[in-house]
Design a protein around this motif. Structure first.
Motif, PDB file in Angstrom:
ATOM      1  N   SER A 239     -56.104  26.521 -75.636  1.00 49.06           N
ATOM      2  CA  SER A 239     -55.776  27.560 -76.313  1.00 49.06           C
ATOM      3  C   SER A 239     -54.239  27.372 -76.765  1.00 49.06           C
ATOM      4  O   SER A 239     -53.780  26.903 -76.541  1.00 49.06           O
ATOM      5  CB  SER A 239     -55.870  28.433 -74.971  1.00 49.06           C
ATOM      6  N   GLY A 240     -53.995  28.276 -77.512  1.00 54.09           N
ATOM      7  CA  GLY A 240     -52.682  28.678 -78.162  1.00 54.09           C
ATOM      8  C   GLY A 240     -52.761  27.539 -79.252  1.00 54.09           C
ATOM      9  O   GLY A 240     -53.762  26.920 -79.648  1.00 54.09           O
ATOM     10  N   PRO A 241     -51.273  28.283 -80.617  1.00 57.46           N
ATOM     11  CA  PRO A 241     -51.550  26.919 -81.339  1.00 57.46           C
ATOM     12  C   PRO A 241     -51.149  25.046 -80.833  1.00 57.46           C
ATOM     13  O   PRO A 241     -50.207  24.881 -79.698  1.00 57.46           O
ATOM     14  CB  PRO A 241     -49.669  27.532 -81.617  1.00 57.46           C
ATOM     15  N   ILE A 242     -51.461  24.421 -81.599  1.00 56.21           N
ATOM     16  CA  ILE A 242     -52.024  22.866 -80.960  1.00 56.21           C
ATOM     17  C   ILE A 242     -51.679  22.160 -82.171  1.00 56.21           C
ATOM     18  O   ILE A 242     -52.268  20.644 -82.141  1.00 56.21           O
ATOM     19  CB  ILE A 242     -53.715  22.832 -80.876  1.00 56.21           C
ATOM     20  N   ALA A 273     -58.629  -2.456 -88.376  1.00 55.13           N
ATOM     21  CA  ALA A 273     -57.161  -1.564 -88.341  1.00 55.13           C
ATOM     22  C   ALA A 273     -56.951  -0.913 -89.646  1.00 55.13           C
ATOM     23  O   ALA A 273     -57.002   0.227 -89.713  1.00 55.13           O
ATOM     24  CB  ALA A 273     -56.116  -3.179 -88.107  1.00 55.13           C
ATOM     25  N   VAL A 274     -57.483  -1.312 -91.089  1.00 54.54           N
ATOM     26  CA  VAL A 274     -57.763  -0.255 -92.033  1.00 54.54           C
ATOM     27  C   VAL A 274     -58.574   0.379 -92.073  1.00 54.54           C
ATOM     28  O   VAL A 274     -57.979   1.816 -92.565  1.00 54.54           O
ATOM     29  CB  VAL A 274     -57.753  -1.248 -93.004  1.00 54.54           C
ATOM     30  N   GLU A 275     -59.755   0.506 -91.447  1.00 54.38           N
ATOM     31  CA  GLU A 275     -60.707   1.388 -91.596  1.00 54.38           C
ATOM     32  C   GLU A 275     -59.607   2.491 -90.421  1.00 54.38           C
ATOM     33  O   GLU A 275     -60.079   4.018 -90.065  1.00 54.38           O
ATOM     34  CB  GLU A 275     -61.663   1.140 -90.852  1.00 54.38           C
ATOM     35  N   MET A 276     -59.370   1.970 -89.841  1.00 51.81           N
ATOM     36  CA  MET A 276     -58.577   3.416 -88.142  1.00 51.81           C
ATOM     37  C   MET A 276     -57.309   4.002 -89.193  1.00 51.81           C
ATOM     38  O   MET A 276     -57.395   5.212 -88.964  1.00 51.81           O
ATOM     39  CB  MET A 276     -58.346   2.702 -87.149  1.00 51.81           C
ATOM     40  N   LYS A 277     -56.869   3.837 -89.897  1.00 49.96           N
ATOM     41  CA  LYS A 277     -55.657   4.215 -90.978  1.00 49.96           C
ATOM     42  C   LYS A 277     -56.611   5.119 -91.794  1.00 49.96           C
ATOM     43  O   LYS A 277     -56.098   5.907 -91.838  1.00 49.96           O
ATOM     44  CB  LYS A 277     -54.605   2.840 -91.241  1.00 49.96           C
ATOM     45  N   VAL A 278     -57.466   4.814 -92.268  1.00 48.43           N
ATOM     46  CA  VAL A 278     -57.888   6.077 -93.272  1.00 48.43           C
ATOM     47  C   VAL A 278     -58.445   6.736 -92.105  1.00 48.43           C
ATOM     48  O   VAL A 278     -58.198   7.591 -92.993  1.00 48.43           O
ATOM     49  CB  VAL A 278     -59.311   5.339 -93.835  1.00 48.43           C
ATOM     50  N   LEU A 279     -59.003   6.909 -91.292  1.00 46.11           N
ATOM     51  CA  LEU A 279     -59.763   7.729 -90.180  1.00 46.11           C
ATOM     52  C   LEU A 279     -58.174   8.873 -89.998  1.00 46.11           C
ATOM     53  O   LEU A 279     -58.404  10.207 -89.995  1.00 46.11           O
ATOM     54  CB  LEU A 279     -60.333   7.223 -89.587  1.00 46.11           C
ATOM     55  N   ILE A 280     -57.314   7.694 -90.036  1.00 47.39           N
ATOM     56  CA  ILE A 280     -56.181   8.442 -89.431  1.00 47.39           C
ATOM     57  C   ILE A 280     -55.519   9.862 -90.504  1.00 47.39           C
ATOM     58  O   ILE A 280     -54.466  10.675 -90.250  1.00 47.39           O
ATOM     59  CB  ILE A 280     -55.009   7.537 -88.158  1.00 47.39           C
ATOM     60  N   GLU A 281     -55.223   9.031 -91.479  1.00 52.06           N
ATOM     61  CA  GLU A 281     -55.180   9.831 -92.969  1.00 52.06           C
ATOM     62  C   GLU A 281     -55.710  10.591 -92.859  1.00 52.06           C
ATOM     63  O   GLU A 281     -55.430  11.994 -93.339  1.00 52.06           O
ATOM     64  CB  GLU A 281     -54.664   8.741 -93.728  1.00 52.06           C
ATOM     65  N   LYS A 282     -57.212  10.965 -92.717  1.00 54.38           N
ATOM     66  CA  LYS A 282     -58.452  11.891 -92.771  1.00 54.38           C
ATOM     67  C   LYS A 282     -57.738  12.767 -92.053  1.00 54.38           C
ATOM     68  O   LYS A 282     -57.645  14.515 -92.280  1.00 54.38           O
ATOM     69  CB  LYS A 282     -59.808  12.503 -92.740  1.00 54.38           C
ATOM     70  N   LEU A 283     -57.222  12.568 -91.034  1.00 59.41           N
ATOM     71  CA  LEU A 283     -56.340  13.403 -89.748  1.00 59.41           C
ATOM     72  C   LEU A 283     -55.955  14.430 -90.057  1.00 59.41           C
ATOM     73  O   LEU A 283     -55.313  15.573 -89.742  1.00 59.41           O
ATOM     74  CB  LEU A 283     -57.466  12.752 -88.436  1.00 59.41           C
ATOM     75  N   ARG A 284     -54.769  13.470 -90.515  1.00 60.20           N
ATOM     76  CA  ARG A 284     -53.485  14.360 -90.536  1.00 60.20           C
ATOM     77  C   ARG A 284     -53.903  14.791 -92.064  1.00 60.20           C
ATOM     78  O   ARG A 284     -52.994  16.349 -91.682  1.00 60.20           O
ATOM     79  CB  ARG A 284     -52.293  13.052 -91.122  1.00 60.20           C
ATOM     80  N   GLU A 285     -54.731  15.160 -92.702  1.00 58.21           N
ATOM     81  CA  GLU A 285     -54.348  15.816 -93.809  1.00 58.21           C
ATOM     82  C   GLU A 285     -55.127  17.315 -93.316  1.00 58.21           C
ATOM     83  O   GLU A 285     -54.781  18.328 -93.544  1.00 58.21           O
ATOM     84  CB  GLU A 285     -55.451  15.419 -94.624  1.00 58.21           C
ATOM     85  N   GLN A 286     -55.950  17.280 -92.528  1.00 57.23           N
ATOM     86  CA  GLN A 286     -56.729  17.949 -92.321  1.00 57.23           C
ATOM     87  C   GLN A 286     -55.939  18.922 -91.001  1.00 57.23           C
ATOM     88  O   GLN A 286     -55.660  19.907 -91.293  1.00 57.23           O
ATOM     89  CB  GLN A 286     -58.208  17.433 -91.067  1.00 57.23           C
ATOM     90  N   VAL A 287     -55.102  17.992 -90.511  1.00 59.16           N
ATOM     91  CA  VAL A 287     -54.399  18.942 -88.546  1.00 59.16           C
ATOM     92  C   VAL A 287     -53.362  19.831 -89.453  1.00 59.16           C
ATOM     93  O   VAL A 287     -52.460  20.986 -89.476  1.00 59.16           O
ATOM     94  CB  VAL A 287     -53.716  18.098 -88.444  1.00 59.16           C
ATOM     95  N   GLN A 288     -52.647  19.445 -90.585  1.00 60.09           N
ATOM     96  CA  GLN A 288     -51.441  20.158 -91.480  1.00 60.09           C
ATOM     97  C   GLN A 288     -51.961  21.842 -92.247  1.00 60.09           C
ATOM     98  O   GLN A 288     -50.989  22.108 -91.884  1.00 60.09           O
ATOM     99  CB  GLN A 288     -51.166  19.092 -92.754  1.00 60.09           C
ATOM    100  N   ASN A 289     -53.476  22.451 -91.773  1.00 59.09           N
ATOM    101  CA  ASN A 289     -53.873  23.313 -91.933  1.00 59.09           C
ATOM    102  C   ASN A 289     -54.036  24.061 -90.941  1.00 59.09           C
ATOM    103  O   ASN A 289     -54.487  25.174 -90.475  1.00 59.09           O
ATOM    104  CB  ASN A 289     -54.688  23.649 -92.867  1.00 59.09           C
ATOM    105  N   ILE A 290     -53.897  23.856 -89.517  1.00 57.22           N
ATOM    106  CA  ILE A 290     -54.293  23.962 -87.732  1.00 57.22           C
ATOM    107  C   ILE A 290     -53.043  24.211 -87.418  1.00 57.22           C
ATOM    108  O   ILE A 290     -51.340  24.065 -87.734  1.00 57.22           O
ATOM    109  CB  ILE A 290     -54.558  23.053 -87.347  1.00 57.22           C
ATOM    110  N   GLU A 291     -52.537  25.862 -87.156  1.00 56.38           N
ATOM    111  CA  GLU A 291     -51.942  26.684 -86.573  1.00 56.38           C
ATOM    112  C   GLU A 291     -51.598  25.521 -85.246  1.00 56.38           C
ATOM    113  O   GLU A 291     -52.353  25.239 -84.370  1.00 56.38           O
ATOM    114  CB  GLU A 291     -52.464  28.033 -85.882  1.00 56.38           C
TER     115      GLU A 291
END
Length: 291
Positions: A239-242, A273-291
């Motif tokens: 709960s709360g800002p994450i 490792a390259v595939e993991m970095k691609v997934l991490i970048e996708k996570l980063r893009e989405q997390v930028q819009n989370i409170e």
């Protein structure tokens, strides 16, 4: 619960005398930042309005636009500069004597003097306006929060998909890691045999393989990466800002993946490792819009 930082809400409150419209738009931002536009006569309500919205929004750029219409007359006060009027009056009397004028100075003459008599707005808000303003702001904010919650649920599903795919890749990398030393040992033995064509010093091979295994060992990195994934999942249901916590976890995950890619010395692990970095970048893009 995942809350997006993007949302929009509009509310209109009115009486027979006036109407107040409040629009609130929120977008992603590293911190909480308010941008409020409202009529000048409502400016004294800005700080209470900020305080009200601060209880509902923890992070993001909050743009609030207020429109006021109707028969709303601001309070007014009369300001008289008696010293200036005295100066004008004495000037008129002296001019009358100097130039032998017969006209008498009248009150209307004095009132026409610049800056002697001013009518200024007091800034007081009509008693009907404030309840409408704060009520409309609360309703608009509720609409924004519902939209942010709906989008947050969609983001949560998407993030869970990405993090599950990342976890699968980490597990595969972990399983491949012991094979790297075995492959290196066999390749080393084969090359030595081609070179010397005779009995090979197994002790030397074992020693070289042990040195390689120590340099290529990624067990600590995969363990930490799995721990970060577990922390990320916990944040998804917290709960709360994450958003900031998730962003930090992603930075740490990226650090571990970079180390895995540089240490493993194996083409299959390098590809993962390259595939993991691609997934991490996708996570980063989405997390930028989370409170």
């Amino acid at each position: 619960m995942v809350m997006s930082m993007t949302g929009f809400g509009r509310s209109v409150k009115q009486t027979d005398k006036c109407m107040v419209q409040v629009e609130i738009k929120t977008v992603n931002h590293r911190y909480r930042e308010f941008h409020i536009k409202m009529p000048q006569q409502l400016s004294q309500a800005e700080i209470p309005l900020r305080n009200q919205l601060s209880k509902q929004f923890n992070r993001g750029r909050i743009e609030l636009n207020v429109k006021l219409s109707g028969n709303i007359s601001p309070g007014k006060e009369l300001h008289i500069d008696w010293g200036l009027l005295d100066s004008y009056y004495h000037f008129i009397k002296e001019a009358k004597i100097r130039y032998r004028l017969t006209e008498e100075a009248t009150l209307s003459d004095l009132l026409r003097m610049d800056n002697a008599v001013l009518v200024e707005e007091t800034g007081d808000i009509d008693v009907e306006v404030l309840p409408l303003l704060f009520g409309a702001a609360e309703d608009a904010a509720d609409q924004v929060l519902k939209m942010r919650e709906t989008e947050g649920n969609s983001l949560s599903i998407e993030l869970d998909t990405y993090i599950s795919s990342l976890e699968e890749l980490v597990q595969k990398t972990k399983e491949l890691s012991p094979m790297v030393q075995k492959t290196y040992t066999e390749r080393l033995r084969s090359k030595l045999y081609e070179m010397v064509k005779e009995n090979i010093d197994e002790t030397r091979i074992v020693s070289e393989a042990a040195i390689f295994a120590d340099k290529a060992d990624i067990s600590e990195e995969t363990a930490r990466l799995l721990s970060h994934i577990s922390q990320f999942r916990e944040a998804l249901i917290a709960s709360g800002p994450i958003g900031r916590k998730m962003d930090f976890i992603i930075q740490e995950m990226n650090r571990e993946v970079n180390t895995i890619g540089s240490k493993a010395n194996d083409s299959n692990i390098a590809i993962m490792a390259v595939e993991m970095k691609v997934l991490i970048e996708k996570l980063r893009e989405q997390v930028q819009n989370i409170e």
